[in-house]
Scaffold this motif. Structure first.
Motif, short mmCIF file in Angstrom:
data_model
loop_
_atom_site.label_atom_id
_atom_site.label_comp_id
_atom_site.label_asym_id
_atom_site.label_seq_id
_atom_site.Cartn_x
_atom_site.Cartn_y
_atom_site.Cartn_z
N SER A 4 0.82 -1.21 0.00
CA SER A 4 0.00 0.00 0.00
C SER A 4 0.85 1.26 0.00
N TRP A 5 1.99 1.24 0.70
CA TRP A 5 2.83 2.44 0.74
C TRP A 5 3.40 2.73 -0.65
N LEU A 6 3.66 1.69 -1.44
CA LEU A 6 4.20 1.90 -2.78
C LEU A 6 3.13 2.45 -3.72
N SER A 7 1.90 1.95 -3.57
CA SER A 7 0.85 2.43 -4.47
C SER A 7 0.51 3.89 -4.18
N HIS A 8 0.68 4.35 -2.94
CA HIS A 8 0.42 5.75 -2.63
C HIS A 8 1.59 6.65 -3.04
N ALA A 9 2.80 6.08 -3.09
CA ALA A 9 3.98 6.87 -3.42
C ALA A 9 4.13 7.09 -4.93
N LEU A 10 3.51 6.24 -5.73
CA LEU A 10 3.67 6.33 -7.18
C LEU A 10 2.47 7.00 -7.82
N ALA A 11 2.73 7.69 -8.90
CA ALA A 11 1.65 8.26 -9.71
C ALA A 11 0.94 7.11 -10.44
N PRO A 12 -0.31 7.32 -10.87
CA PRO A 12 -1.03 6.24 -11.55
C PRO A 12 -0.29 5.66 -12.76
N GLY A 13 0.34 6.48 -13.55
CA GLY A 13 1.08 5.99 -14.71
C GLY A 13 2.28 5.14 -14.32
N ALA A 14 2.98 5.57 -13.27
CA ALA A 14 4.14 4.82 -12.80
C ALA A 14 3.69 3.50 -12.18
N ARG A 15 2.54 3.51 -11.52
CA ARG A 15 1.99 2.29 -10.92
C ARG A 15 1.72 1.25 -11.99
N GLN A 16 1.16 1.68 -13.12
CA GLN A 16 0.88 0.76 -14.21
C GLN A 16 2.16 0.22 -14.82
N CYS A 17 3.20 1.04 -14.89
CA CYS A 17 4.49 0.58 -15.41
C CYS A 17 5.10 -0.48 -14.50
N VAL A 18 4.97 -0.28 -13.19
CA VAL A 18 5.49 -1.27 -12.24
C VAL A 18 4.73 -2.58 -12.38
N ILE A 19 3.42 -2.50 -12.52
CA ILE A 19 2.61 -3.71 -12.67
C ILE A 19 3.01 -4.47 -13.93
N VAL A 20 3.18 -3.76 -15.04
CA VAL A 20 3.58 -4.41 -16.28
C VAL A 20 4.99 -4.98 -16.17
N ALA A 21 5.89 -4.25 -15.52
CA ALA A 21 7.27 -4.74 -15.37
C ALA A 21 7.32 -6.01 -14.53
N LEU A 22 6.42 -6.16 -13.58
CA LEU A 22 6.38 -7.38 -12.77
C LEU A 22 5.62 -8.49 -13.48
N PHE A 23 4.65 -8.14 -14.29
CA PHE A 23 3.80 -9.12 -14.95
C PHE A 23 4.48 -9.78 -16.14
N VAL A 24 5.22 -9.03 -16.92
CA VAL A 24 5.80 -9.56 -18.17
C VAL A 24 6.74 -10.74 -17.93
N PRO A 25 7.69 -10.66 -16.98
CA PRO A 25 8.54 -11.84 -16.77
C PRO A 25 7.77 -13.08 -16.33
N ALA A 26 6.76 -12.90 -15.48
CA ALA A 26 5.95 -14.05 -15.05
C ALA A 26 5.19 -14.65 -16.22
N ALA A 27 4.65 -13.81 -17.08
CA ALA A 27 3.92 -14.31 -18.25
C ALA A 27 4.86 -15.02 -19.22
N LEU A 28 6.06 -14.50 -19.39
CA LEU A 28 7.03 -15.15 -20.29
C LEU A 28 7.47 -16.51 -19.76
N ILE A 29 7.66 -16.62 -18.45
CA ILE A 29 8.02 -17.92 -17.86
C ILE A 29 6.90 -18.92 -18.05
N ALA A 30 5.66 -18.48 -17.81
CA ALA A 30 4.51 -19.39 -18.01
C ALA A 30 4.38 -19.79 -19.47
N LEU A 31 4.60 -18.87 -20.38
CA LEU A 31 4.52 -19.18 -21.80
C LEU A 31 5.63 -20.14 -22.21
#
Length: 71
Positions: A4-31
């Motif tokens: 929660s502290w990270l989501s409040h510290a980041l702007a909405p656009g930066a939050r989405q970038c962090v989510i994508v940066a964490l999601f892409v490696p997991a999706a590539l491993i699963a693929l």
């Protein structure tokens, strides 16, 4: 999920970038794990049914991750 502290510290656009940066490696491993199974399963007995189950599970997993990551 993001702390929660990270989501409040980041702007909405930066939050989405962090989510994508964490999601892409997991999706590539699963693929990467899914592709060999998809190449072999159709040639095994009842492999088509198992391939469909694998794709359905993979799709549900990705959908759950994307739906749960909405800000």
């Amino acid at each position: 999920m993001m702390p929660s502290w990270l989501s409040h510290a980041l702007a909405p656009g930066a939050r989405q970038c962090v989510i994508v940066a964490l999601f892409v490696p997991a999706a590539l491993i699963a693929l990467t794990a899914t592709v060999p199974a998809m190449l072999v399963l159709p040639f095994l007995p009842d492999g088509t049914g198992r391939a469909v189950q694998l794709l359905t599970a993979h799709t549900d997993y990705i959908r759950t991750l994307l739906d749960g990551s909405q800000p």
